[in-house]
Design an enzyme around this catalytic site. Structure first.
Site, PDB file in Angstrom:
ATOM      1  CB  SER A 214      -9.306  -5.133   2.524  1.00 34.20           C
ATOM      2  OG  SER A 214      -8.756  -3.478   2.976  1.00 34.20           O
ATOM      3  CD  GLN A 215     -13.959 -10.001   5.491  1.00 34.59           C
ATOM      4  OE1 GLN A 215     -13.845  -8.983   6.381  1.00 34.59           O
ATOM      5  NE2 GLN A 215     -14.302 -10.993   5.554  1.00 34.59           N
TER       6      GLN A 215
END
Ligand code: SAH
Length: 234
Positions: free
Chosen positions: A83-84
């Site tokens: 994930s970011q």
């Protein structure tokens, strides 16, 4: 001349070089936390401190390492993504856990989110449906010294009943409906942080309160789909 060239080569490749590299990663991490996470409103000092320490570049494949601290998700192999950084920070804060709490994660992936929770002082149980990813995440977490993380290969739909109840449960793959076993494994006051939907997903926080379950939508998100048992549910 030759001696100078040799000396130059030695300095370039020796211990000093790697100390400089390490310093560069520390600075990239610091900038990531300041400009992508704190600047967008994540306040929990325990989350911010943890994200300053976990070496995200060691959780991504070597070919994307230069982008490890950039403001977007990255491929981790097997069609999956890490994930970011902001989403990791936001979800960690939404869990509202404290050191010593037990946390369950569904979707180990690279192991980065699990490492952040471990760095926050939590006991982490994490389940990954793809055997190869589970194995490499377990090896990586052990090599980096995250001893408070246990990794299991399997379908996270049924949770981890032997270790329940959990103060927090974080799901990092998106189901279309909330898996009931996960709700059942929340401790009183515990929170479930989960993206729900297919193409359009909402990040939701469910809290188990004395009077029942409260639920709120946080932001629209994009996660890989949760696979396995949940896909067979009507
Ligand atoms: N949290 C991870 C990123 C998750 S990517 C990190 O920090 O790197 C989502 C992961 O969820 C993928 O690895 C995918 O294989 C896994 N997944 C999908 N469905 C699952 C299920 N039913 N049980 C466990 N893991 C699942």
């Amino acid at each position: 001349m030759t001696l100078l060239a040799l000396a130059g080569g030695f300095w370039g490749c020796g211990g000093r070089g790697s100390a400089d590299d390490e310093q560069r990663w520390v600075e990239l991490r610091e900038t990531m936390v300041r400009t992508q996470i704190a600047a967008r409103g994540v306040r929990d000092p325990n989350v911010l401190a943890a994200m300053r320490t976990v070496p995200r570049h060691l959780f991504v494949p070597e070919d994307v390492r230069p982008q490890a601290y950039a403001d977007h998700p990255l491929p981790i192999g097997d069609g999956q993504t890490i994930s970011q950084p902001y989403i990791v920070g936001l979800m960690s804060e939404l869990l509202a856990v404290k050191p010593g709490d037990s946390v369950l994660e569904i979707g180990t992936g690279s192991g980065y989110q699990a490492a952040v929770l471990a760095a926050m002082g939590c006991q982490v149980y994490t389940i990954e449906i793809r055997e190869a990813l589970a194995r490499s995440a377990a090896d990586r977490l052990a090599a980096l010294g995250y001893t408070s993380v246990q990794v299991r290969a399997g379908d996270g739909y049924a949770g981890w009943p032997e270790a329940a109840p959990f103060a927090g449960i974080i799901v990092t793959a998106a189901p279309e409906r909330i898996p009931q076993p996960l709700v059942d494994q929340l401790a009183p006051g515990g929170r479930l942080v989960i993206p729900v939907g297919s193409f359009y997903q909402q990040l939701k926080v469910l809290t188990k309160e004395a009077g029942g379950l409260s639920q709120r939508d946080v932001i629209p998100v994009r996660f890989v789909p949760m696979t396995g048992e949940i896909e067979k549910q009507p």
